[in-house]
Design a protein around this motif. Structure first.
Motif, PDB file in Angstrom:
ATOM      1  N   HIS A 173      29.615  63.558  49.197  1.00  0.00           N
ATOM      2  CA  HIS A 173      30.573  64.439  49.882  1.00  0.00           C
ATOM      3  C   HIS A 173      30.191  64.839  51.302  1.00  0.00           C
ATOM      4  CE1 HIS A 173      27.741  67.180  47.840  1.00  0.00           C
ATOM      5  NE2 HIS A 173      27.952  67.947  48.882  1.00  0.00           N
ATOM      6  N   CYS A 174      29.023  64.379  51.799  1.00  0.00           N
ATOM      7  CA  CYS A 174      28.685  64.690  53.192  1.00  0.00           C
ATOM      8  C   CYS A 174      27.750  63.622  53.742  1.00  0.00           C
ATOM      9  CB  CYS A 174      28.057  66.074  53.331  1.00  0.00           C
ATOM     10  SG  CYS A 174      26.381  66.188  52.650  1.00  0.00           S
ATOM     11  N   ASN A 175      27.298  63.822  54.973  1.00  0.00           N
ATOM     12  CA  ASN A 175      26.445  62.855  55.658  1.00  0.00           C
ATOM     13  C   ASN A 175      25.059  63.467  55.876  1.00  0.00           C
ATOM     14  OD1 ASN A 175      25.316  60.891  57.289  1.00  0.00           O
ATOM     15  ND2 ASN A 175      26.534  61.441  59.101  1.00  0.00           N
ATOM     16  N   PRO A 176      24.166  63.331  54.887  1.00  0.00           N
ATOM     17  CA  PRO A 176      22.853  63.973  55.020  1.00  0.00           C
ATOM     18  C   PRO A 176      22.045  63.307  56.128  1.00  0.00           C
ATOM     19  CG  PRO A 176      23.291  63.246  52.742  1.00  0.00           C
ATOM     20  CD  PRO A 176      24.290  62.574  53.625  1.00  0.00           C
ATOM     21  N   LYS A 177      21.574  64.116  57.075  1.00  0.00           N
ATOM     22  CA  LYS A 177      20.886  63.556  58.239  1.00  0.00           C
ATOM     23  C   LYS A 177      19.461  64.061  58.384  1.00  0.00           C
ATOM     24  CE  LYS A 177      24.119  64.076  61.716  1.00  0.00           C
ATOM     25  NZ  LYS A 177      24.651  64.000  63.052  1.00  0.00           N
ATOM     26  N   ALA A 178      19.146  65.190  57.743  1.00  0.00           N
ATOM     27  CA  ALA A 178      17.825  65.786  57.995  1.00  0.00           C
ATOM     28  C   ALA A 178      17.243  66.348  56.709  1.00  0.00           C
ATOM     29  CB  ALA A 178      17.936  66.883  59.043  1.00  0.00           C
ATOM     30  N   LEU A 179      15.929  66.396  56.692  1.00  0.00           N
ATOM     31  CA  LEU A 179      15.191  66.927  55.545  1.00  0.00           C
ATOM     32  C   LEU A 179      14.203  67.968  56.071  1.00  0.00           C
ATOM     33  CD1 LEU A 179      14.013  66.963  52.652  1.00  0.00           C
ATOM     34  CD2 LEU A 179      12.827  64.818  53.173  1.00  0.00           C
ATOM     35  N   CYS A 180      14.326  69.198  55.575  1.00  0.00           N
ATOM     36  CA  CYS A 180      13.439  70.286  56.013  1.00  0.00           C
ATOM     37  C   CYS A 180      12.381  70.562  54.956  1.00  0.00           C
ATOM     38  CB  CYS A 180      14.235  71.576  56.229  1.00  0.00           C
ATOM     39  SG  CYS A 180      15.577  71.412  57.396  1.00  0.00           S
ATOM     40  N   ILE A 181      11.151  70.733  55.416  1.00  0.00           N
ATOM     41  CA  ILE A 181      10.050  71.082  54.525  1.00  0.00           C
ATOM     42  C   ILE A 181       9.323  72.285  55.130  1.00  0.00           C
ATOM     43  CG2 ILE A 181       7.935  70.274  53.395  1.00  0.00           C
ATOM     44  CD1 ILE A 181       9.987  67.731  55.192  1.00  0.00           C
ATOM     45  N   ILE A 182       8.950  73.218  54.263  1.00  0.00           N
ATOM     46  CA  ILE A 182       8.119  74.338  54.708  1.00  0.00           C
ATOM     47  C   ILE A 182       6.765  74.170  54.034  1.00  0.00           C
ATOM     48  CG2 ILE A 182       7.953  76.830  54.971  1.00  0.00           C
ATOM     49  CD1 ILE A 182      10.925  77.017  54.213  1.00  0.00           C
ATOM     50  N   ASN A 183       5.732  73.956  54.818  1.00  0.00           N
ATOM     51  CA  ASN A 183       4.404  73.738  54.247  1.00  0.00           C
ATOM     52  C   ASN A 183       3.339  74.351  55.149  1.00  0.00           C
ATOM     53  OD1 ASN A 183       2.336  72.543  52.545  1.00  0.00           O
ATOM     54  ND2 ASN A 183       1.956  71.154  54.251  1.00  0.00           N
ATOM     55  N   PRO A 184       2.463  75.228  54.635  1.00  0.00           N
ATOM     56  CA  PRO A 184       2.514  75.912  53.344  1.00  0.00           C
ATOM     57  C   PRO A 184       3.845  76.629  53.128  1.00  0.00           C
ATOM     58  CG  PRO A 184       0.381  76.268  54.383  1.00  0.00           C
ATOM     59  CD  PRO A 184       1.237  75.556  55.384  1.00  0.00           C
ATOM     60  N   GLY A 185       4.159  76.809  51.843  1.00  0.00           N
ATOM     61  CA  GLY A 185       5.507  77.172  51.467  1.00  0.00           C
ATOM     62  C   GLY A 185       5.888  78.640  51.586  1.00  0.00           C
TER      63      GLY A 185
END
Lengths: 497, 497
Positions: free
Chosen positions: B232-244
């Motif tokens: 249903h959409c165009n996923p373009k980015a992946l966010c990571i928080i590390n350390p969380g």
């Protein structure tokens, strides 16, 4: 280069390679529409030239003189001693134990630190800003406006005025097609407005200032602009910059009254950019805040017209741009909307606390009887008088140049003279795909090292050309700058005649 | 109240009155979708309770203990002496003439001031940040990453990390309907992400962290999430928080490698929020920057995968939130897009200069042999050791409570324990229209004065409940807080069983 489709995989030098996820074709197109002339191509070229000069490249000049941006300290203006003493005390409270600072500076620092979490300017503040600073802002506004009440709950501290302006526009702008929000801005305008509107995808509704009448606002022009806009969008807000940027005019009380009546009648949210409120130089001119005039018009207006007013630590006699301090006051805002505003600003946690502290000092400066008062007043007056002198000097010298016409610099920090450009130069510029005044300013930079911003970056009446120059360089440099502009303009006119 | 149509004119108390231009119905609806739990209703109530306590209202407690926000100084952490000395010197350069500051502090201040326009932190800096600060950041990154090169032109100073994250999202998000940009974020997440995505109208694509495996990332979950989103959409980015944040885990090197390979294969722009890079406490855990791992994977990855990494002055051992300092580094960004990024940041002029100065000190701290080195190291180590102790303490005590399960706080500043809530309390919460953990946290606040943030503000697996608490309160207060939580949880469980 040609843009490959997204899924093409290529091999470069034997290494697996692919096209980017984020390209000029896949990125947010509204960002591409953003322009900001004050830091645009001319300024980038100026920085490059400075580098070339350092590397020994021969030029017909030895230094670049930047008059492109209202950056007082960069042009040698000295900070107010008291402000910096308090900021040093806030940064390193150990200094409170030393005898080197006056008591009023220490008291201000103690008061600010007490209002900070853990007594540290390193703690987040409330998102709306430190309570006691907002209270001081409210009292300042009340004094400024002859007692018109100000509720600290309506004051939001901001990261410079730009932040407040963009935040207000975010609340206002929505809709699609013919119901898309339109926002009226003056032409010429400060390009933060056009940039923010482009980014938000709002419709920019231009109204033209009257250059013949010293860049004043004409009611008939507001009416024309609004009527036209209503054909294709939903105009909701009217922005005014007073004193004017880039045009340096100070609006009369009558004009402000007209604008308020117009906004009331036409149901427009008013946004008053009043960051130059102390920068008034011309005789007979005076700063009138929109809020004060609004309240003088009586409850029919003061109970109804929605207004946001913006101020900053960056201009006036302070010129403290680097601290990014500012505030906005909202008046007659719907309480539900105001709750949304408070929520929205909380996402970015808080404005920089040193900037908040500085804003506090601006609105709560040394009072008669306090040890720093004399020095403070001396410094403040000296800065403002010097600016007034330079405003006059700029206007006078520019008006001696045939082909340049400059309105009085009544206030703010800029002159925005009209320049006649020979037809041949206009043709040559257009052949290069450049705005004619961009062509002119770029040539001026290359030949003299003077960095101004072309009028096309601010908007202007079709067929007219201008540049914006600040009045901020030190007097001796300003004189050199003006002499060089004069010489260049004459040469340029000859060359293209 | 009922919302009147826009053009209704009413008379209230005899005064002409009209509906607002800007109402909850006419305002930008995307702003209404924004939520930010870290400063949400619980915190507002906590502030109210503090006021009530000051006014003498009787409560079953004498003070509010706030563990809702990662605000170290507000919780009593002391600033690093050296940093504040340099900031005081930058604020009031007269102090350079005094003998009270060590030479290395003076040298840092001189270097920063020399890089400022007119030698003043009150001047605007370049929009991307002061040159020498960006150079220092680049050298810091190179040292941190074992020599992987960093080009200062890829470093952008920011107004806290939030500013950089929002700016990157602005570049990425566009399109409508099925081609609308999707951005993958972890659940639980830091609500800046959901708030920014809501404001930009992007599609929030959730991937769930694995609570059973100490909040690690599962490749299969990333794949599931992405496959579903692509419908249903165009996923373009992946966010990571590390350390969380809010989960306090430290991702393993293997996990980071998996994520990078996944992003490369699936063509996702990586955004690595690494603001807690010095906050690693658990034995066997180590911070691995995404950039370092990316380069260790070889040119197939390091020449291709687009990455933006974010850092800040607000966390780690500094905790200087109020200064709003930060930077981002962009890697493999398309040059045309990067030019757009540079233009976009220029509209807001520059990040606060004191925050830039502070960022410089963080990446260019006192070196062995310099007079401030010993004190600096002592202060830094003391702060980080204390945080490590409190991380352990928090985990241990929470795990003694029946019905509370807490993963090890490996890093960052938060624990995010799982709380079992009795069915009856869940029903009562739902009857009130509240999330069950919001109901729990609100009751905790009213009965004990402890301010935590419900897990629902960060997102969590359906049917699970959590709260986030910081480990920042001073040890004695932290012990009181944990004892009260324990007591409350037992009472609450009994009451609703």
């Amino acid at each position: 280069h040609a843009h490959q489709p997204n899924d093409v995989i290529r091999t470069i030098n034997g290494v697996f390679s692919r096209d980017k996820v984020l390209t000029i074709d896949t990125m947010n197109p509204t960002v591409k529409n953003v322009e900001y002339a004050v830091r645009g191509p001319i300024v980038q070229r100026a920085i490059q030239i400075e580098k070339e000069l350092r590397e020994g490249v021969k030029k017909p000049f030895t230094e670049v003189i930047k008059a492109n941006i209202g950056d007082a300290h960069a042009m040698g203006q000295q900070p107010i001693t008291f402000f910096r003493q308090v900021l040093a005390l806030c940064s390193y409270p150990e200094l409170l134990n030393e005898n080197m600072f006056p008591e009023d500076a220490k008291n201000r620092a103690r008061r600010i630190l007490q209002a900070c979490g853990g007594g540290s300017v390193g703690a987040y503040s409330a998102s709306q800003g430190i309570d006691c600073v907002r209270q001081d802002v409210a009292r300042y506004i009340e004094r400024r406006d002859g007692g018109v009440p100000c509720d600290p709950d309506n004051v939001y501290l901001t990261t410079g005025a730009s932040d407040g302006i963009v935040t207000m526009l975010k609340l206002l702008v929505c809709g699609e097609g013919a119901s898309r929000t339109g926002v009226m801005i003056s032409i010429p305008q400060y390009p933060l407005y056009s940039a923010a509107l482009a980014e938000l995808g709002a419709v920019q509704v231009n109204y033209y200032l009257n250059e013949e009448k010293c860049w004043s606002m004409d009611l008939s022009e507001l009416e024309r602009s609004l009527a036209e806009a209503r054909k294709h969008c939903n105009p909701k807000a009217l922005c005014i910059i007073n004193p004017g940027n880039p045009t340096g005019q100070v609006q009369s009380r009558q004009c402000i009254e007209d604008v308020i009546r117009f906004a009331a009648k036409e149901r427009l949210f008013l946004m008053a950019d009043e960051v130059y409120q102390d920068n008034v130089y011309a005789e007979g001119c005076q700063f009138h805040s929109f809020k004060k005039v609004l309240f003088e018009l009586g409850p029919e207006y003061s109970d109804n017209v929605e207004l946001a007013s913006f101020h900053s630590t960056s201009k006036c006699y302070m010129g403290e741009c680097g601290f990014r301090g500012g505030y906005m006051e909202v008046i007659n805002m719907d309480p539900e909307v105001q709750a949304q505003l408070s929520k929205l600003v909380s996402v970015r946690l808080c404005p920089p606390v040193p900037g908040q502290a500085l804003m506090d000092l601006v609105v709560n400066s040394p009072q008669p009887g306090e040890p720093s008062h004399t020095t403070f007043m001396k410094e403040r007056t000296a800065t403002l008088s010097l600016l007034a002198e330079k405003a006059k000097l700029t206007e006078q010298i520019l008006n001696t140049v045939p082909g340049i016409t400059c309105n009085p610099v009544q206030g703010a920090m800029y002159s925005f003279p009209n320049i006649s450009l020979p037809e041949k130069s206009i043709k040559e510029a257009k052949a290069l795909g450049q705005a004619p005044d961009m062509f002119y300013c770029m040539k001026l930079l290359e030949e003299t090292g003077i960095c101004l911003v072309p009028g096309s970056g601010f908007g202007q009446k079709d067929g007219t050309y201008h540049f914006r120059m600040t009045i901020l360089p030190p007097t001796d440099k300003l004189k050199i700058l003006l002499a060089k502009v004069k010489e260049f303009h004459q040469k340029f006119t000859q060359q293209y005649s």
